[in-house]
Scaffold this active site. Sequence first.
Site, PDB file in Angstrom:
ATOM      1  N   HIS A 181      -0.963 -13.277   1.115  1.00  0.00           N
ATOM      2  CA  HIS A 181      -2.396 -13.420   0.816  1.00  0.00           C
ATOM      3  C   HIS A 181      -2.547 -14.301  -0.414  1.00  0.00           C
ATOM      4  O   HIS A 181      -1.575 -14.606  -1.113  1.00  0.00           O
ATOM      5  CB  HIS A 181      -3.003 -12.036   0.573  1.00  0.00           C
ATOM      6  N   LYS A 238      -7.254  -3.567  14.361  1.00  0.00           N
ATOM      7  CA  LYS A 238      -7.740  -2.563  13.419  1.00  0.00           C
ATOM      8  C   LYS A 238      -8.999  -1.869  13.939  1.00  0.00           C
ATOM      9  O   LYS A 238      -9.207  -0.676  13.723  1.00  0.00           O
ATOM     10  CB  LYS A 238      -7.993  -3.212  12.050  1.00  0.00           C
ATOM     11  N   TRP A 273      -5.090 -24.009  -0.657  1.00  0.00           N
ATOM     12  CA  TRP A 273      -5.653 -24.219   0.672  1.00  0.00           C
ATOM     13  C   TRP A 273      -7.173 -24.175   0.685  1.00  0.00           C
ATOM     14  O   TRP A 273      -7.794 -23.484  -0.136  1.00  0.00           O
ATOM     15  CB  TRP A 273      -5.129 -23.131   1.624  1.00  0.00           C
ATOM     16  N   ASP A 318     -10.594 -22.224   5.375  1.00  0.00           N
ATOM     17  CA  ASP A 318     -11.225 -21.387   4.339  1.00  0.00           C
ATOM     18  C   ASP A 318     -11.317 -19.929   4.792  1.00  0.00           C
ATOM     19  O   ASP A 318     -11.346 -19.016   3.997  1.00  0.00           O
ATOM     20  CB  ASP A 318     -12.652 -21.882   4.057  1.00  0.00           C
ATOM     21  N   VAL A 321       0.838  -1.206   0.000  1.00  0.00           N
ATOM     22  CA  VAL A 321       0.000   0.000   0.000  1.00  0.00           C
ATOM     23  C   VAL A 321       0.871   1.254   0.000  1.00  0.00           C
ATOM     24  O   VAL A 321       0.645   2.193  -0.773  1.00  0.00           O
ATOM     25  CB  VAL A 321      -0.946   0.016   1.219  1.00  0.00           C
ATOM     26  N   GLY A 322       1.913   1.238   0.857  1.00  0.00           N
ATOM     27  CA  GLY A 322       2.773   2.419   0.969  1.00  0.00           C
ATOM     28  C   GLY A 322       3.408   2.812  -0.357  1.00  0.00           C
ATOM     29  O   GLY A 322       3.462   3.993  -0.715  1.00  0.00           O
ATOM     30  N   ASN A 336      -9.588  -6.919   0.223  1.00  0.00           N
ATOM     31  CA  ASN A 336      -8.305  -7.592  -0.052  1.00  0.00           C
ATOM     32  C   ASN A 336      -7.574  -6.864  -1.174  1.00  0.00           C
ATOM     33  O   ASN A 336      -8.165  -6.571  -2.205  1.00  0.00           O
ATOM     34  CB  ASN A 336      -8.555  -9.050  -0.462  1.00  0.00           C
ATOM     35  N   LEU A 337      -6.306  -6.599  -0.975  1.00  0.00           N
ATOM     36  CA  LEU A 337      -5.522  -5.797  -1.911  1.00  0.00           C
ATOM     37  C   LEU A 337      -4.462  -6.653  -2.603  1.00  0.00           C
ATOM     38  O   LEU A 337      -4.070  -7.706  -2.093  1.00  0.00           O
ATOM     39  CB  LEU A 337      -4.831  -4.654  -1.160  1.00  0.00           C
ATOM     40  N   ARG A 370     -13.838 -13.808  -2.474  1.00  0.00           N
ATOM     41  CA  ARG A 370     -13.078 -12.630  -2.034  1.00  0.00           C
ATOM     42  C   ARG A 370     -13.196 -11.536  -3.085  1.00  0.00           C
ATOM     43  O   ARG A 370     -13.332 -11.788  -4.280  1.00  0.00           O
ATOM     44  CB  ARG A 370     -11.598 -12.970  -1.833  1.00  0.00           C
ATOM     45  N   SER A 423      -9.144  -2.737   7.559  1.00  0.00           N
ATOM     46  CA  SER A 423      -9.293  -3.889   6.657  1.00  0.00           C
ATOM     47  C   SER A 423     -10.730  -4.378   6.708  1.00  0.00           C
ATOM     48  O   SER A 423     -11.431  -4.187   7.701  1.00  0.00           O
ATOM     49  CB  SER A 423      -8.363  -5.020   7.119  1.00  0.00           C
ATOM     50  N   SER A 424     -11.147  -5.053   5.648  1.00  0.00           N
ATOM     51  CA  SER A 424     -12.533  -5.565   5.602  1.00  0.00           C
ATOM     52  C   SER A 424     -12.736  -6.687   6.614  1.00  0.00           C
ATOM     53  O   SER A 424     -13.860  -7.061   6.931  1.00  0.00           O
ATOM     54  CB  SER A 424     -12.847  -6.092   4.196  1.00  0.00           C
ATOM     55  N   CYS A 425     -11.626  -7.209   7.175  1.00  0.00           N
ATOM     56  CA  CYS A 425     -11.785  -8.314   8.131  1.00  0.00           C
ATOM     57  C   CYS A 425     -12.287  -7.818   9.485  1.00  0.00           C
ATOM     58  O   CYS A 425     -12.525  -8.615  10.392  1.00  0.00           O
ATOM     59  CB  CYS A 425     -10.488  -9.090   8.294  1.00  0.00           C
ATOM     60  N   TYR A 466      -5.855  -9.568  14.390  1.00  0.00           N
ATOM     61  CA  TYR A 466      -5.619  -8.457  13.456  1.00  0.00           C
ATOM     62  C   TYR A 466      -6.850  -7.575  13.365  1.00  0.00           C
ATOM     63  O   TYR A 466      -6.757  -6.344  13.427  1.00  0.00           O
ATOM     64  CB  TYR A 466      -5.283  -9.024  12.078  1.00  0.00           C
TER      65      TYR A 466
END
Length: 312
Positions: A181, A142, A204, A271, A13-14, A167-168, A211, A109-111, A138
Amino acid sequence: MPRLFIAGHRGLVGRALVRAWERRIAAGEPWEILTRTRAELDLRDEAATRRFLHDEKPTHVIVAAAKVGGIKANNDFPVEFLLDNLRVQNSLIEGAWRAGVERLLFLGSSCIYPKHAPQPIREDALLTGPLEPTNEPYALAKIAGLKLCQAYRRQYGAHFVTAMPTNLYGPYDNFDPLTSHVLPALIHKFHVAKAENRPAVTLWGTGAPRREFLHADDLAGACALLLDRYDDEAPINVGAGEDIAIRDLAELVREAVGYEGALEWDSSQPDGTPRKLLDSSRLLALGWKPRVHLREGIAATYRWYQEHRAAA
Ligand code: GFB
C-alpha cells in the site's frame, strides 16, 4: 477460558491483534490465543480448516487472514484477490459455525463501498453504486464475506459481526514497492533513495486522491471492543476520522525519512478511488477512539522499518 483464534496472526493486522490480546492477558484477563502459520494450516483448504476448528474448539475467531495488497497488486492479480479471499473466508466462517464458535469478527475493508459514495462514507452506502475497478475483485470478496456472516446470523443465529477498516499501516506491513500500500511504499522508496543518493523518487498517479490512515494498533483496540460488545448484523466502520491527499502524505513521509530529492508523479499508474473517508460515528458511540496520530505513527513505523526491513 475464552480461546481466540487469530487467523492471519503474522500479518500487519494479525500481529497487532496478538499484541492487543497479550496486553489483555498481562492485565489478568483469562484469554488463550490460538494461532497457526500458513505452513501449519492453509486456510484456503476448507476440509483442513474445518478439522482444525472442530479439534481446537476456539470460542472466538477474528478473520484477519486475507490476500491483501496495494492498488497495483490488486490490479495485476484479480484472480488471486477474488479466489484466495473467497476460499479463506468461506473456510473460516463456515468452519466456525460448524465448530460452534461463540463469536466471530470478520475484517473487510473500506474499498467495499462505491467509488463515488458520499463522503464521509456511512455503512448503509454499501452496494449503492459501482465499485472502484482497480480493487473490485477484492471488494467483491469482502462483500461476500460480510454477507455470509449476515446469512449465518439470520439463518442460524450465529453471533458473527463484521468490521470495515480504512487504509491501515504499522509494523510488520508489506514494504515491497510494487505490491504494498502507499504509506509503506513511500517509506521504502524514500529510504532507498536517501541511502543511494537518488535525485528523485517516482510515485504513482497524480497525488490528488485522498486517503484515511489508521494505525493497526488502533484497529486492534476496536476489534477488542467489537468482539466483546458489538452484536448487530450491520457492518461497522473503523476509521481515523480524517484524510490526507497522497501528495501531502508523501511530504510527511519524506520529512520522516529525511529525503531531500525531487518527487516525480507517474500518471500512467492509476489513482484509484478519489476519496474513501469513513463515517465511524457508530463505533465512536461505543466508546472507541483512535489514539495514534498520523505523523507519530509514520515516525514509529519508519523506526520499525529501519530496524527490521531496511537491511533486507
Ligand atoms: O494504498 P494504495 O496502493 O491503495 O494507493 P488504495 C493509494 C493511492 O496512493 C493511489 C497512490 O492513488 C496510488 O496511486 N500511490 C502513489 C501509490 N504512489 C504510490 C506507491 O508507490 N505505491 C502505492 N501502493 N500507491 C487499496 C485497495 O486501494 O486500499 C486494497 O487496492 C485495500 O484492496 C486497501 O482495499 C485498503 O487505497 O487505492
